[in-house]
Design an enzyme around this catalytic site. Structure first.
Site, PDB file in Angstrom:
ATOM      1  N   ASP A  79       0.846  -1.390  -0.122  1.00  0.00           N
ATOM      2  CA  ASP A  79      -0.083  -0.041   0.097  1.00  0.00           C
ATOM      3  C   ASP A  79       0.929   1.040   0.073  1.00  0.00           C
ATOM      4  OD1 ASP A  79      -2.137  -1.521  -0.245  1.00  0.00           O
ATOM      5  OD2 ASP A  79      -3.133  -0.880   1.676  1.00  0.00           O
ATOM      6  N   TYR A  82      -1.580   5.749  -1.956  1.00  0.00           N
ATOM      7  CA  TYR A  82      -3.055   5.983  -1.798  1.00  0.00           C
ATOM      8  C   TYR A  82      -3.804   7.125  -2.777  1.00  0.00           C
ATOM      9  CZ  TYR A  82      -2.936   3.203   2.376  1.00  0.00           C
ATOM     10  OH  TYR A  82      -2.643   1.927   3.122  1.00  0.00           O
ATOM     11  N   HIS A 219      -8.353  -5.380  10.252  1.00  0.00           N
ATOM     12  CA  HIS A 219      -8.496  -6.415   9.262  1.00  0.00           C
ATOM     13  C   HIS A 219      -8.574  -7.789   9.814  1.00  0.00           C
ATOM     14  CE1 HIS A 219      -8.663  -3.633   5.983  1.00  0.00           C
ATOM     15  NE2 HIS A 219      -7.594  -3.135   6.333  1.00  0.00           N
ATOM     16  N   HIS A 245      -0.874  -3.343   5.916  1.00  0.00           N
ATOM     17  CA  HIS A 245      -2.470  -3.667   5.702  1.00  0.00           C
ATOM     18  C   HIS A 245      -3.183  -3.130   6.777  1.00  0.00           C
ATOM     19  CE1 HIS A 245      -5.768  -5.044   3.664  1.00  0.00           C
ATOM     20  NE2 HIS A 245      -6.202  -5.889   4.270  1.00  0.00           N
TER      21      HIS A 245
END
Length: 327
Positions: A79, A82, A219, A245
Site C-alpha cells: 500500500d 493511496y 482487518h 495492511h
C-alpha cells in the site's frame, strides 16, 4: 535483406517484461551486507499520502533512526500509494509521496517493496516497472522476489491475489494483468516459494507480504494465508513474517513454532480504534503511526517499534545459538 522489425510500443514492452514472468521462477537479488556480516534495516508500510496523516513526520524520524543504525535498506510492506496506486509511469504521486518525502541522507538506500491491495487498484504494472528507478534509483518493487543478504534471506511475496474478497467484490477495479488465471498464478507462486525456502541456507529466513497472517487490528487474521502459507513457513523454519495492511504496529508470537508475526503498517493514516479479541501470542499492539527497526547478526535479531515522535515504544531480542558439529 529483411527489413528491421518496428520498435515496440512502451506498453508492449511492459507486458512482455512483467506479464510473462508471472509464471516464472522468483527473481533473485543480492544485497551485500556490512563487513561484519550484520544487517540494519527499517520496515514501513501503508504510507503514500503526499506527506499527509503524519507521513512526513514518520519519515523524519525514520531518517534520524537510519543515521543511528547505519542503514542498509528499507523494507516496504505495501500500500505504497493511496488511494489507488499509481496511474502510470509519469504519475506525479510517485515523487509527491515517495521521493519528496523520504529525503534524509540515511534513507537514500534501496527500498525493497511489495504491492498492497490499494496498489492493485491502480496500474500495478507501472509500479513494478524498472523505469521508475530512472526517476528514483532507490525504488525496487516486484510482485514476488528473493533477496539474499548474507546472514538473512528475504522472501517477498504477493499476498493480494490470495485474498478471495478482492475477486468477489465487483464494485472496485483491480489490475489483475499478469495474475490471471488466478489459480495458476497462486500454484506457481507457492511452488516457487517452497523451492526457494527449501534451498535457503541462510541463518535467518524472513518473509515479507502486505496482508497480515495474524492480527488483532482492523482487518484481523487472513484465513487464506493461514491455510496456504503457515504450513510452508513452519516446515521450512521461517523466523518471521513481516506485513502491513493493518495501520498499526504489532508483535505476535506463534504458539506452535518460533515464528513471529510482525506488523508495520503505520506509515501514515492510523488510529482506527478497533481492536479485535486478543490472540494468546500477542506481545504488543499500538494503533498509532510509526515504524520498525531490525538489526540482525548471525546470532541475534533486535527489533524496536517507534512512534511518530521517534520514541521507542517496544523492543525485544531473539537469539539464535550457533550449533557446532561434533566430529
Amino acid at each position: 535483406m529483411a527489413s528491421p522489425s518496428p520498435p515496440l510500443h512502451p506498453a508492449t514492452i511492459l507486458c512482455i517484461y512483467f506479464v510473462l514472468p508471472a509464471f516464472a521462477e522468483l527473481q533473485r537479488l543480492q544485497h551485500q551486507p556490512k563487513h561484519d556480516g550484520s544487517l540494519n534495516f527499517l520496515v514501513i508500510g501503508d504510507w503514500g499520502r503526499k506527506g499527509k496523516y503524519n507521513q512526513s513526520l514518520v519519515a523524519t524520524q525514520m531518517g534520524k533512526m537510519g543515521d543511528k543504525l547505519d542503514l542498509d535498506f528499507v523494507v516496504s510492506t505495501g500500500d505504497n500509494f493511496y488511494n489507488s496506486g499509481i496511474k502510470g509511469l509519469n504519475d506525479p504521486i510517485f515523487i509527491q509521496s515517495f521521493s519528496n518525502i523520504y529525503t534524509a541522507k540515511s534513507l537514500r538506500k534501496p527500498w525493497y517493496s511489495v504491492l498492497g491491495n490499494h496498489d492493485y487498484r491502480g496500474n500495478a504494472l507501472a509500479q513494478v516497472s524498472p523505469i521508475l528507478r530512472k526517476i528514483d534509483r532507490r525504488w525496487f518493487c516486484q510482485r514476488s522476489f528473493v533477496l539474499h543478504a548474507g546472514v538473512a534471506d528475504f522472501f517477498f511475496i504477493d499476498t493480494t491475489p490470495f485474498m478471495n474478497k478482492y475477486f468477489n467484490n465487483s464494485n472496485r477495479h483491480y489490475d489483475w494483468r499478469g495474475v490471471l488465471p488466478r489459480q495458476k498464478y497462486l500454484k506457481n507462486l507457492l511452488k516457487d516459494l517452497e523451492e526457494a525456502l527449501v534451498k535457503s541456507s541462510a541463518r535467518w529466513k524472513i518473509v515479507v507480504g502486505h496482508h497480515a497472517i495474524r492480527s488483532i487490528g482492523h482487518h484481523g487474521d487472513s484465513v487464506e494465508l493461514i491455510k496456504l502459507l503457515v504450513p510452508l513457513f513452519e516446515a521450512n523454519n521461517v523466523d518471521m513474517y513481516m506485513n502491513g495492511h493493518d495501520h498499526c504496529l504489532q508483535h505476535i508470537s506463534s504458539i506452535n513454532s518460533p515464528l513471529l508475526y510482525l506488523t508495520s503498517g503505520a506509515g501514515s493514516k492510523a488510529w482506527r480504534g478497533d481492536v479485535k479479541e486478543s490472540h494468546s501470542g500477542v506481545k504488543f499492539f499500538y494503533d498509532g503511526q510509526g515504524f520498525m527497526s531490525v538489526q540482525i547478526t548471525e546470532t541475534d535479531a533486535k527489533f524496536a517499534f517507534y512512534n511518530v515522535s521517534g520514541d521507542q515504544i517496544h523492543h525485544w531480542t531473539v537469539t539464535k545459538p550457533i550449533m557446532h558439529t561434533v566430529a
